[in-house]
Design a protein around this motif. Sequence first.
Motif, short mmCIF file in Angstrom:
data_model
loop_
_atom_site.label_atom_id
_atom_site.label_comp_id
_atom_site.label_asym_id
_atom_site.label_seq_id
_atom_site.Cartn_x
_atom_site.Cartn_y
_atom_site.Cartn_z
N ILE A 1 -63.04 48.50 75.83
CA ILE A 1 -63.93 47.55 75.15
C ILE A 1 -63.19 46.91 73.98
O ILE A 1 -62.65 47.60 73.11
N ASP A 2 -63.16 45.57 73.95
CA ASP A 2 -62.48 44.82 72.90
C ASP A 2 -63.43 44.36 71.80
O ASP A 2 -63.05 44.26 70.63
N MET A 3 -64.67 44.06 72.19
CA MET A 3 -65.61 43.42 71.27
C MET A 3 -67.00 44.02 71.47
O MET A 3 -67.42 44.26 72.60
N GLN B 1 -69.32 51.64 62.56
CA GLN B 1 -68.76 52.52 63.58
C GLN B 1 -67.89 51.73 64.57
O GLN B 1 -66.81 52.21 64.97
N ALA B 2 -68.33 50.56 64.97
CA ALA B 2 -67.56 49.75 65.91
C ALA B 2 -66.23 49.32 65.31
O ALA B 2 -65.18 49.36 65.99
N LEU B 3 -66.23 48.91 64.05
CA LEU B 3 -64.99 48.52 63.39
C LEU B 3 -64.04 49.71 63.27
O LEU B 3 -62.82 49.57 63.46
N LYS C 1 -62.86 47.79 67.21
CA LYS C 1 -63.49 46.74 67.99
C LYS C 1 -63.72 45.50 67.12
O LYS C 1 -64.02 45.62 65.92
N HIS C 2 -63.59 44.33 67.71
CA HIS C 2 -64.08 43.12 67.05
C HIS C 2 -65.61 43.19 67.11
O HIS C 2 -66.18 43.67 68.10
#
Length: 347
Positions: free
Chosen positions: A64-66, A82-84, A88-89
Amino acid sequence: MQTINVAICSYGMSGWVFHAPFINAHPGFNLYAVWERSQKKAANDYPGIKSFDNLEEMLADDLIDMVIVNTPTYTHFDFAKQALQHKKHVLVEKAFTTTVAEARELVELAKQEERILGVFQNRRYDSDLKTVKKVLDEGILGEIKEVEFHYDRFTIELSPKAHKETVNGGSGLLHDLGPHLIDQALYLFGMPQSVFGYISITRPQSIVNDYFDVLLFYGDFNVRLKAGLIVKEPQPSFIVHGSNGSFLKPRADVQEDELKKGMKPGTADWGKEPEDAKGLLNYLKDGDTYRNYIPSEQGNYMELFEKWHEAITQNKPAPVTGEDGVNVMRIIEAVQESNKTKKVIRL
């Protein structure tokens, strides 16, 4: 074209209406995954999409990139953070966060992680606002003297979505429709010098704000932003008065209604307003008055996703940056403080 694998944090209305159709239609994106807590609906529309039961498992997927954070506002900060942290973008729905401090922390974290962070302000690509921007860019109105933007609805009943009608950091109309109007004003005119705001509750049984009236002071002119849920007969949603003329435009972008009907973006007629929704332009030229209804620009939310792909693959700025999100939150907090103190708040 480089392919970006995208995961969506929810397949509620925003997921299936505003995000999935555009990610799926864009050749540079792959609608790779979705976080579905209970019902597994995404695969019915997009066979092959990967469904995760929890956020931690989804973020651990290195393919997963974004990530699109389109959950209730009070969750945005935690989920985006959490995503950052998982490299992840991140594209965050409005309202960006619940506070300025949260917004600034996310911006700093994105810089540390060297990831792109932005806000999903699709209303910049409504036919209405694009038309207003064109009129302003042409300079036909002369020096701007007064601006008024409305987002009016007639919805007395409470929303079935509990997070919208219970008191939390992201509930209320100021955090719901407010970010749209505020972002549009900042997009067109920049940050104001000061703010005055009034917030109230108008619907029976409501416990969250459902009306606001905000004045942004720019020195030579003011911008008024208003939204309410008890407006049966709305006036023009975009009113701009200048030294050389006026422009009045109803809110008539068709994209949301088209998406709710299951229509897919990309057709030649996508985002075209009906003929009776033209804006009224009344202006002076060489001493004579001209009063015409002008054609609207074509709305297109795909522009936002195209610019997001360029931001990731070509190192260009996000179309609506994290810093833009911080500024919107600064206005929201200023409105809250102004409503509390009954004073003008300088920025």
